[in-house]
Design an enzyme around this catalytic site. Structure first.
Site, PDB file in Angstrom:
ATOM      1  N   GLY A  54       0.721  -1.298   0.077  1.00  0.00           N
ATOM      2  CA  GLY A  54      -0.092   0.003   0.003  1.00  0.00           C
ATOM      3  C   GLY A  54       0.820   1.252   0.020  1.00  0.00           C
ATOM      4  O   GLY A  54       2.115   1.182   0.411  1.00  0.00           O
ATOM      5  N   GLY A  56       0.842   5.542   1.364  1.00  0.00           N
ATOM      6  CA  GLY A  56      -0.065   6.501   2.067  1.00  0.00           C
ATOM      7  C   GLY A  56       0.565   7.959   1.778  1.00  0.00           C
ATOM      8  O   GLY A  56       1.309   8.319   0.797  1.00  0.00           O
ATOM      9  N   GLY A  59       4.506   7.912   2.913  1.00  0.00           N
ATOM     10  CA  GLY A  59       5.229   6.926   2.616  1.00  0.00           C
ATOM     11  C   GLY A  59       4.571   5.411   2.209  1.00  0.00           C
ATOM     12  O   GLY A  59       3.296   5.730   1.528  1.00  0.00           O
ATOM     13  N   LYS A  60       5.049   4.323   2.312  1.00  0.00           N
ATOM     14  CA  LYS A  60       4.635   3.195   1.590  1.00  0.00           C
ATOM     15  C   LYS A  60       4.518   2.009   2.526  1.00  0.00           C
ATOM     16  O   LYS A  60       5.202   2.107   3.578  1.00  0.00           O
ATOM     17  CB  LYS A  60       5.219   2.855   0.425  1.00  0.00           C
ATOM     18  CG  LYS A  60       6.916   2.820   0.787  1.00  0.00           C
ATOM     19  CD  LYS A  60       7.540   2.785  -0.753  1.00  0.00           C
ATOM     20  CE  LYS A  60       8.854   2.962  -0.751  1.00  0.00           C
ATOM     21  NZ  LYS A  60       9.543   2.865  -2.027  1.00  0.00           N
ATOM     22  N   VAL A  61       3.925   1.052   2.504  1.00  0.00           N
ATOM     23  CA  VAL A  61       4.012  -0.177   3.269  1.00  0.00           C
ATOM     24  C   VAL A  61       4.430  -1.319   2.109  1.00  0.00           C
ATOM     25  O   VAL A  61       3.590  -1.443   1.327  1.00  0.00           O
ATOM     26  CB  VAL A  61       2.318  -0.545   3.773  1.00  0.00           C
ATOM     27  CG1 VAL A  61       2.587  -1.676   4.678  1.00  0.00           C
ATOM     28  CG2 VAL A  61       2.019   0.740   4.881  1.00  0.00           C
ATOM     29  N   LYS A  76       6.137  -0.369   7.313  1.00  0.00           N
ATOM     30  CA  LYS A  76       5.627   0.776   6.977  1.00  0.00           C
ATOM     31  C   LYS A  76       6.951   1.818   7.177  1.00  0.00           C
ATOM     32  O   LYS A  76       7.684   2.041   7.966  1.00  0.00           O
ATOM     33  CB  LYS A  76       4.707   1.578   7.879  1.00  0.00           C
ATOM     34  CG  LYS A  76       4.024   2.809   7.620  1.00  0.00           C
ATOM     35  CD  LYS A  76       3.135   3.288   8.667  1.00  0.00           C
ATOM     36  CE  LYS A  76       2.589   4.486   8.503  1.00  0.00           C
ATOM     37  NZ  LYS A  76       1.563   4.826   9.630  1.00  0.00           N
ATOM     38  N   ASP A 170      -9.522   8.632  14.614  1.00  0.00           N
ATOM     39  CA  ASP A 170      -9.727   8.555  13.070  1.00  0.00           C
ATOM     40  C   ASP A 170     -10.227   7.236  12.748  1.00  0.00           C
ATOM     41  O   ASP A 170      -9.630   6.369  11.728  1.00  0.00           O
ATOM     42  CB  ASP A 170      -8.259   8.695  12.573  1.00  0.00           C
ATOM     43  CG  ASP A 170      -8.347   9.007  10.892  1.00  0.00           C
ATOM     44  OD1 ASP A 170      -9.479   9.681  10.617  1.00  0.00           O
ATOM     45  OD2 ASP A 170      -7.327   8.884  10.392  1.00  0.00           O
ATOM     46  N   LYS A 172     -12.259   4.567  10.588  1.00  0.00           N
ATOM     47  CA  LYS A 172     -12.747   4.659   9.270  1.00  0.00           C
ATOM     48  C   LYS A 172     -12.619   3.283   8.530  1.00  0.00           C
ATOM     49  O   LYS A 172     -11.582   2.761   8.983  1.00  0.00           O
ATOM     50  CB  LYS A 172     -12.489   5.843   8.468  1.00  0.00           C
ATOM     51  CG  LYS A 172     -10.966   5.886   8.207  1.00  0.00           C
ATOM     52  CD  LYS A 172     -10.513   6.981   7.476  1.00  0.00           C
ATOM     53  CE  LYS A 172      -8.633   7.422   7.558  1.00  0.00           C
ATOM     54  NZ  LYS A 172      -8.474   8.566   6.702  1.00  0.00           N
ATOM     55  N   ASN A 175      -8.929   2.248   7.953  1.00  0.00           N
ATOM     56  CA  ASN A 175      -8.145   1.854   9.213  1.00  0.00           C
ATOM     57  C   ASN A 175      -8.426   0.689   9.878  1.00  0.00           C
ATOM     58  O   ASN A 175      -7.934   0.335  10.923  1.00  0.00           O
ATOM     59  CB  ASN A 175      -7.965   3.204  10.121  1.00  0.00           C
ATOM     60  CG  ASN A 175      -7.153   4.418   9.645  1.00  0.00           C
ATOM     61  OD1 ASN A 175      -6.664   4.296   8.611  1.00  0.00           O
ATOM     62  ND2 ASN A 175      -7.423   5.584  10.170  1.00  0.00           N
TER      63      ASN A 175
END
Length: 374
Positions: A54, A56, A59-61, A76, A170, A172, A175
């Site tokens: 993924g 964000g 950054g990235k995962v 992460k 947060d 949602k 998450n």
């Protein structure tokens, strides 16, 4: 669905110019004393990057394998040059603390943390079922049976955070992750408020607009009860496939949340309708969960068939499980040919985050948890 918070946008940062950048470098050197970055590079070399999972804002995962143990984790990666303001640094440090002290089956766990000159690395649980958001995107909405199971596990996760004096802020679908067995894991703790004794309130305007509680929008001091509003919005989305308050204009969206009533489809059960209505009370003092927190919600008729003791021990079979690896991730990222951790050579190399390094150790973790909370 856009996240709103008091941190600066990319455009605002660029407009600040070189002078602000120099000040940030100076501030970061004062706030975050230097750690051993050579050690960080050595730790990074222990992990083999397998594929992307993924991406964000910062950054990235990626899926990685820890060579000494052969275990797989999610890594992460946060670029330091994306963490420029003091508020953004606060979010990173908050997430790092909460990941370390949390010990709950329904919350992602931190196993390692380290940094190099330009990046921060969180090594956390690899949760293979993807985001709840992805499942909702595919299905539109879910059956009440499936919603009841996920909602009950999310309830236990949120209640755990509240007992640790943490306001999540947060909640949602993006998450909430699902593991390979179908159990949920709450992730992403950057916007949390870690309360201290005698300070159980917050005032920061942050979170995701469509899920914000009225008291957050109005600028009032608010408590962990704001999480039960976002929990109610999440239930509504899972049950109906849409948001209770929708508008293309941010201003009108906030006005709707503050002033307007929402519609509940008649095809939902009476128990589901009643629970959502009691969670989406605009006055936080009237909201379900305001007096006895998660215990009140567990006692609602919607959960009458849930044994929360067994659920907490993960003894109840989930309504769905993932038998195909990477099925519920963005395939454009998963199939990406380049999986190297690309270098960054910008001003982020001057930032050093003190006490960021972490290695999982049960006894040390318990001691650190006492220091952080007390």
């Amino acid at each position: 669905m856009g996240q709103v918070c008091i941190k600066e946008s990319k455009q605002q940062t660029e407009e600040a110019g070189d002078a602000m950048e120099k000040n940030e470098i100076k501030d970061s050197q004062q706030l975050f004393p230097e750690e051993d970055n050579d050690k960080g590079r050595q730790q990074l070399n222990e992990f083999t990057i397998l594929r992307h999972l993924g991406r964000g804002t910062n950054g990235k995962v990626m899926l990685v394998q820890h060579q000494p143990t052969q275990k797989q984790y999610a890594m992460k990666v946060v670029c330091k040059n994306k963490v420029q303001s003091l508020t953004q640094k606060k979010y990173i440090k908050t997430e790092r603390k909460i990941l370390e002290i949390s010990d709950c089956s329904f919350i992602t766990k931190l196993h390692y943390a380290f940094q190099t000159q330009t990046k921060l690395y969180f090594i956390i649980d690899y949760v293979s079922g993807g985001e709840l958001f992805y499942h909702l995107k595919m299905n539109g909405k879910m059956s009440e049976k499936r919603v009841r199971f996920y909602a009950a596990e999310i309830l236990l996760g949120l209640d755990y955070l509240h007992k640790e004096n943490i306001i999540y802020r947060d909640l949602k679908p993006e998450n909430i992750l699902l593991d390979n067995e179908g159990h949920i894991k709450i992730c992403d703790f950057g916007l949390c408020k870690l309360c201290t004794q005698g300070d159980n309130y917050a005032k920061s305007f942050c979170g995701t607009l469509e899920y914000l509680a009225p008291e957050v929008i109005s600028g009032d001091m608010y408590s962990k009860v704001c999480d039960w509003w976002t929990y109610g919005v999440l239930l509504y989305v899972m049950l109906t496939g849409r948001l209770p308050f929708q508008n293309d204009s941010k201003k009108e969206m906030m006005k709707s949340i503050l002033m307007e009533q929402f519609e509940i489809p008649n095809d939902l059960s009476e128990e589901a309708q009643d629970l959502v209505q009691k969670l989406l009370k605009k006055n936080p003092q009237e909201r379900l969960g305001a007096i006895r927190d998660g215990a009140e919600i567990q006692e609602h008729e919607f959960f009458k068939d849930i044994d929360f003791v067994k659920l907490e021990r993960r003894e109840i079979k989930p309504p769905f499980y993932n038998d195909k690896p990477f099925q519920f991730f963005d395939q454009n990222l998963v199939r990406k040919s380049t999986i190297q951790d690309t270098p960054v050579n910008e001003f982020g190399k001057y930032q050093n985050f003190s006490n960021f390094t972490y290695k999982e150790d049960k006894m040390i973790n318990e001691y650190n948890k006492l220091l952080i909370i007390h």
